[in-house]
Design an enzyme around this catalytic site. Structure first.
Site, mmCIF file in Angstrom:
data_model
loop_
_atom_site.group_PDB
_atom_site.id
_atom_site.type_symbol
_atom_site.label_atom_id
_atom_site.label_comp_id
_atom_site.label_asym_id
_atom_site.label_seq_id
_atom_site.Cartn_x
_atom_site.Cartn_y
_atom_site.Cartn_z
ATOM 1 C CE LYS A 181 -44.988 -0.440 55.115
ATOM 2 N NZ LYS A 181 -44.557 -1.006 53.836
ATOM 3 C CD GLN A 197 -43.185 -0.180 50.513
ATOM 4 O OE1 GLN A 197 -43.094 -0.095 51.732
ATOM 5 N NE2 GLN A 197 -44.254 -0.662 49.922
ATOM 6 C CG ASP A 232 -42.781 -7.224 54.132
ATOM 7 O OD1 ASP A 232 -43.867 -6.975 54.696
ATOM 8 O OD2 ASP A 232 -42.460 -6.760 53.023
#
Ligand code: NAD
Length: 293
Positions: A51, A95, A118
């Site tokens: 990322k 994450q 997200d």
């Protein structure tokens, strides 16, 4: 059989990102993404690295916050609150999975929904359920949907069976595909570990999506002749012939299934390629929304 390759479709998304990014830059705005990593999980570390690399390639402002595995819940909350207040950050990604002692839902609830790229905050999941386009949809399911659209696969009226009911993938993809937008209007069935006679259910699918987490679980008996198969699974299996002693495979037994399919996504090189592309797209959109562009 047509191979639906993630790489070329991800490139299309990156092309759009770059165009939008240049417009933002010309207007004096720089999109910024913060990724928070807690602990040492090697797979999570690798995802975060990819990322960060993609942010750098696009020229985006990128911040990586690495915290020790023993980080306390309150300290992680404070990191999120600081990022919410940071004007240079438009997207925040924590994450997952977090170490077991941490409450993931409580952390996600702290993220400003306008920075939740997200798409896992209840506000964004609610907007997804309400067909409200101002929200952010989770990246992997929106990547799957984009792959189908870009490959010219008709979803309107199609029977879609999704195996797996996680919020991150299966449940969110169901909402996207039954929604009224492009790549939607499907008749969606979700199957899961308690589904009776799974093969009978999956054989009804015009489009079959596997998001299970079990290597090669979907075989030819699960697939109708002429179906489109989307394999979300990413599983590492031992392979003494591979350079690292292991390799990545999907939830679908690709070689056994491919000849029955009209189209199929490979692993690696399929859905996995799309997830980061959609994250970049969401971050750039978060910046546009914030700056009113
Ligand atoms: P999860 O463990 O949260 O969910 C798995 C789902 O599979 C559950 O809903 C469960 O009911 C279902 N399931 C388990 N055993 C089953 C069985 N025997 N029959 C039918 N259904 C069964 O996993 P997840 O987070 O949704 O991830 C699924 C897979 O997708 C994993 O391989 C993961 O690595 C992969 N994944 C890939 C990406 C990507 O970027 N491509 C992103 C997220 C997850």
């Amino acid at each position: 059989m047509k191979l639906i390759e993630g790489k070329s479709i991800a490139e299309t998304v990156y092309g759009e990102c770059l165009e939008s990014f240049e417009e933002l830059k010309a207007a004096g705005f720089l999109p910024g993404l913060a990724v928070v990593l807690v602990g040492e999980d090697p797979a999570s570390r690798a995802y975060v690295g990819s990322k960060e690399k993609k942010c750098q390639e696009l020229g985006m402002h990128s911040v990586k916050i690495e915290l020790p595995a023993e980080t306390k819940q309150e300290d992680l909350h404070q990191v999120i609150l600081d990022l919410n207040a940071d004007e240079t950050i438009h997207g925040i990604l924590v994450q997952l999975p977090l170490p077991n002692h941490l409450d993931e839902d409580a952390v996600i609830l702290r993220i400003d929904p306008a920075k939740d790229v997200d798409g896992l905050h209840p506000v964004n999941l609610g907007k997804l359920a309400m067909d409200d386009p101002t929200g952010f949809a989770p990246c992997t399911p929106s990547g799957c949907q984009r792959m189908l659209v870009e490959s010219g696969i008709e979803t309107s009226g199609a029977n879609v069976v999704i195996v797996g009911r996680s919020l991150l993938v299966g449940k969110s993809l169901a909402l996207l595909m039954m929604g009224k937008g492009e790549g939607g209007n499907a008749t969606v069935t979700i199957a899961h570990s308690r589904t009776k006679d799974l093969k009978a259910v999956t054989r009804e699918a015009d489009i079959l999506v596997a998001a299970i987490g079990i290597p090669h679980f979907i075989g030819p008996d699960h697939v109708k002749e002429g179906a489109v198969v989307v394999d979300v699974g990413i599983n590492r299996i031992a392979d003494p012939t591979a350079p690292r002693g292991s390799r990545l495979v999907g939830d679908v037994d690709f070689d056994a299934v491919k000849d029955k399919c009209e189209a199929i996504t490979p692993v690696p090189g399929g859905v996995g390629r799309m997830t980061i592309a959609m994250l970049m797209a969401n971050t750039i959109r978060a910046c546009r929304l914030k700056e009113g562009l």
